[in-house]
Design a protein around this motif. Structure first.
Motif, PDB file in Angstrom:
ATOM      1  N   MET A  41       0.863  -1.368   0.050  1.00  0.00           N
ATOM      2  CA  MET A  41      -0.058  -0.057  -0.067  1.00  0.00           C
ATOM      3  C   MET A  41       0.892   1.126   0.079  1.00  0.00           C
ATOM      4  N   GLU A  42       2.023   1.029   0.100  1.00  0.00           N
ATOM      5  CA  GLU A  42       3.097   2.195   0.160  1.00  0.00           C
ATOM      6  C   GLU A  42       2.905   3.114  -1.023  1.00  0.00           C
ATOM      7  N   GLY A  43       2.778   4.267  -0.809  1.00  0.00           N
ATOM      8  CA  GLY A  43       2.694   5.287  -1.920  1.00  0.00           C
ATOM      9  C   GLY A  43       1.435   5.231  -2.816  1.00  0.00           C
ATOM     10  N   LYS A  44       0.476   4.428  -2.268  1.00  0.00           N
ATOM     11  CA  LYS A  44      -0.574   4.504  -3.182  1.00  0.00           C
ATOM     12  C   LYS A  44      -1.623   5.623  -2.785  1.00  0.00           C
ATOM     13  N   ARG A  45      -2.423   6.056  -3.695  1.00  0.00           N
ATOM     14  CA  ARG A  45      -3.210   7.278  -3.532  1.00  0.00           C
ATOM     15  C   ARG A  45      -4.735   6.729  -3.330  1.00  0.00           C
ATOM     16  N   ILE A  46      -5.474   6.709  -2.191  1.00  0.00           N
ATOM     17  CA  ILE A  46      -6.767   5.997  -2.174  1.00  0.00           C
ATOM     18  C   ILE A  46      -7.622   7.140  -1.783  1.00  0.00           C
ATOM     19  N   LEU A  47      -8.734   7.334  -2.487  1.00  0.00           N
ATOM     20  CA  LEU A  47      -9.860   8.174  -2.421  1.00  0.00           C
ATOM     21  C   LEU A  47     -10.881   7.235  -1.463  1.00  0.00           C
ATOM     22  N   TYR A  48     -11.239   7.791  -0.509  1.00  0.00           N
ATOM     23  CA  TYR A  48     -12.240   7.002   0.447  1.00  0.00           C
ATOM     24  C   TYR A  48     -13.547   7.833   0.589  1.00  0.00           C
ATOM     25  N   VAL A  49     -14.588   7.320  -0.002  1.00  0.00           N
ATOM     26  CA  VAL A  49     -15.624   8.063   0.025  1.00  0.00           C
ATOM     27  C   VAL A  49     -16.917   7.400   0.831  1.00  0.00           C
ATOM     28  N   THR A  50     -17.332   8.227   1.864  1.00  0.00           N
ATOM     29  CA  THR A  50     -18.220   7.720   2.847  1.00  0.00           C
ATOM     30  C   THR A  50     -19.398   8.529   3.011  1.00  0.00           C
ATOM     31  N   THR A  51     -20.601   8.179   3.613  1.00  0.00           N
ATOM     32  CA  THR A  51     -21.537   8.889   4.341  1.00  0.00           C
ATOM     33  C   THR A  51     -21.639   8.934   5.767  1.00  0.00           C
ATOM     34  N   GLU A  52     -20.826   8.471   6.153  1.00  0.00           N
ATOM     35  CA  GLU A  52     -20.842   8.433   7.892  1.00  0.00           C
ATOM     36  C   GLU A  52     -19.518   8.090   8.298  1.00  0.00           C
ATOM     37  N   MET A  53     -19.009   8.888   9.322  1.00  0.00           N
ATOM     38  CA  MET A  53     -17.633   8.677   9.691  1.00  0.00           C
ATOM     39  C   MET A  53     -17.653   9.241  11.177  1.00  0.00           C
ATOM     40  N   VAL A  54     -16.952   8.442  12.260  1.00  0.00           N
ATOM     41  CA  VAL A  54     -16.564   9.114  13.483  1.00  0.00           C
ATOM     42  C   VAL A  54     -15.632   9.938  13.474  1.00  0.00           C
ATOM     43  N   PRO A  55     -15.473  11.118  13.815  1.00  0.00           N
ATOM     44  CA  PRO A  55     -16.318  11.912  14.763  1.00  0.00           C
ATOM     45  C   PRO A  55     -17.440  12.596  14.315  1.00  0.00           C
ATOM     46  N   TYR A  56     -17.660  12.737  12.990  1.00  0.00           N
ATOM     47  CA  TYR A  56     -18.734  13.834  12.376  1.00  0.00           C
ATOM     48  C   TYR A  56     -20.146  13.205  12.479  1.00  0.00           C
ATOM     49  N   PHE A  57     -20.327  11.677  12.715  1.00  0.00           N
ATOM     50  CA  PHE A  57     -21.463  11.008  12.618  1.00  0.00           C
ATOM     51  C   PHE A  57     -21.623  10.368  14.064  1.00  0.00           C
ATOM     52  N   PRO A  58     -22.895  10.140  14.412  1.00  0.00           N
ATOM     53  CA  PRO A  58     -22.810   9.034  15.702  1.00  0.00           C
ATOM     54  C   PRO A  58     -22.319   7.779  15.464  1.00  0.00           C
ATOM     55  N   GLU A  59     -21.492   7.237  16.568  1.00  0.00           N
ATOM     56  CA  GLU A  59     -20.680   5.983  16.338  1.00  0.00           C
ATOM     57  C   GLU A  59     -21.641   4.793  16.095  1.00  0.00           C
ATOM     58  N   ASN A  60     -21.559   3.917  14.916  1.00  0.00           N
ATOM     59  CA  ASN A  60     -22.109   2.822  14.701  1.00  0.00           C
ATOM     60  C   ASN A  60     -20.938   2.108  13.935  1.00  0.00           C
ATOM     61  N   PRO A  61     -21.416   0.654  13.371  1.00  0.00           N
ATOM     62  CA  PRO A  61     -20.203  -0.136  12.637  1.00  0.00           C
ATOM     63  C   PRO A  61     -19.618   0.553  11.591  1.00  0.00           C
ATOM     64  N   MET A  62     -20.674   1.185  10.848  1.00  0.00           N
ATOM     65  CA  MET A  62     -20.102   1.746   9.482  1.00  0.00           C
ATOM     66  C   MET A  62     -19.316   2.879   9.853  1.00  0.00           C
ATOM     67  N   SER A  63     -19.677   3.883  10.595  1.00  0.00           N
ATOM     68  CA  SER A  63     -19.201   5.273  10.913  1.00  0.00           C
ATOM     69  C   SER A  63     -17.746   4.962  11.571  1.00  0.00           C
ATOM     70  N   SER A  64     -17.840   3.859  12.357  1.00  0.00           N
ATOM     71  CA  SER A  64     -16.392   3.531  12.806  1.00  0.00           C
ATOM     72  C   SER A  64     -15.316   2.884  12.196  1.00  0.00           C
ATOM     73  N   GLN A  65     -15.849   2.068  11.066  1.00  0.00           N
ATOM     74  CA  GLN A  65     -14.988   1.506  10.296  1.00  0.00           C
ATOM     75  C   GLN A  65     -14.493   2.490   9.160  1.00  0.00           C
ATOM     76  N   ALA A  66     -15.337   3.512   8.979  1.00  0.00           N
ATOM     77  CA  ALA A  66     -15.033   4.516   7.998  1.00  0.00           C
ATOM     78  C   ALA A  66     -13.812   5.457   8.253  1.00  0.00           C
ATOM     79  N   LEU A  67     -13.707   5.272   9.561  1.00  0.00           N
ATOM     80  CA  LEU A  67     -12.451   5.959  10.389  1.00  0.00           C
ATOM     81  C   LEU A  67     -11.262   5.069  10.323  1.00  0.00           C
ATOM     82  N   ASP A  68     -11.495   3.915  10.981  1.00  0.00           N
ATOM     83  CA  ASP A  68     -10.402   2.838  11.198  1.00  0.00           C
ATOM     84  C   ASP A  68      -9.766   2.463   9.645  1.00  0.00           C
ATOM     85  N   LEU A  69     -10.534   2.237   8.638  1.00  0.00           N
ATOM     86  CA  LEU A  69      -9.843   1.925   7.433  1.00  0.00           C
ATOM     87  C   LEU A  69      -8.794   2.928   6.964  1.00  0.00           C
ATOM     88  N   PRO A  70      -9.308   4.185   6.700  1.00  0.00           N
ATOM     89  CA  PRO A  70      -8.219   5.341   6.344  1.00  0.00           C
ATOM     90  C   PRO A  70      -7.136   5.352   7.193  1.00  0.00           C
TER      91      PRO A  70
END
Length: 142
Positions: free
Chosen positions: A1-30
């Motif tokens: 993954m070194e040097g790759k440019r990754i565009l991560y698009v989501t509708t929910e993400m902690v801390p901007y959205f209440p915590e749920n499995p999707m919003s937590s994963q949307a932060l953990d993955l990036p």
């Protein structure tokens, strides 16, 4: 993954959205991708429930000011940015008062908003146009 440019698009993400499995994963993955050497850019809609002052969102003038035609209506595209607290990650917010100012995210009174399709199209087009304006070409879109 070194040097790759990754565009991560989501509708929910902690801390901007209440915590749920999707919003937590949307932060953990990036975070994980970045820790492995990737250049990650995160995009999400600036829903009305997101407190701009608390999360220190500010408009990026050089990226804003473009209009997009959605369903024969000329809609302004506003780009805001914030840094994830405690991380070296920036989140770009696609904003438009007509589509995203509402306090509810997807609907109210157990009914979906009738323009959710237009909102989704505006968001997707806004992400693509902003990435072009950034002159940044992702290797991976997630």
């Amino acid at each position: 993954m070194e040097g790759k440019r990754i565009l991560y698009v989501t509708t929910e993400m902690v801390p901007y959205f209440p915590e749920n499995p999707m919003s937590s994963q949307a932060l953990d993955l990036p975070k994980l991708m970045q820790s492995n050497g990737a250049d990650v850019r995160i995009f999400m809609p600036r829903f009305g429930a997101i407190n701009e002052r608390r999360h220190q969102l500010h408009e990026v003038i050089r990226l804003s000011g473009m209009n997009m035609i959605i369903n024969d209506l000329d809609q302004p595209l506003i780009i805001k940015v914030a840094s994830v607290p405690g991380e070296r990650l920036q989140v770009y917010f696609i904003d438009n008062d007509e589509y995203f100012k509402r306090k509810e995210v997807y609907g109210e009174d157990n009914q979906q908003f009738s323009d959710n399709d237009e909102r989704s199209i505006f968001f997707a087009k806004g992400v693509l146009e902003t990435v072009k304006k950034l002159n940044w070409k992702p290797d991976v879109v997630h």
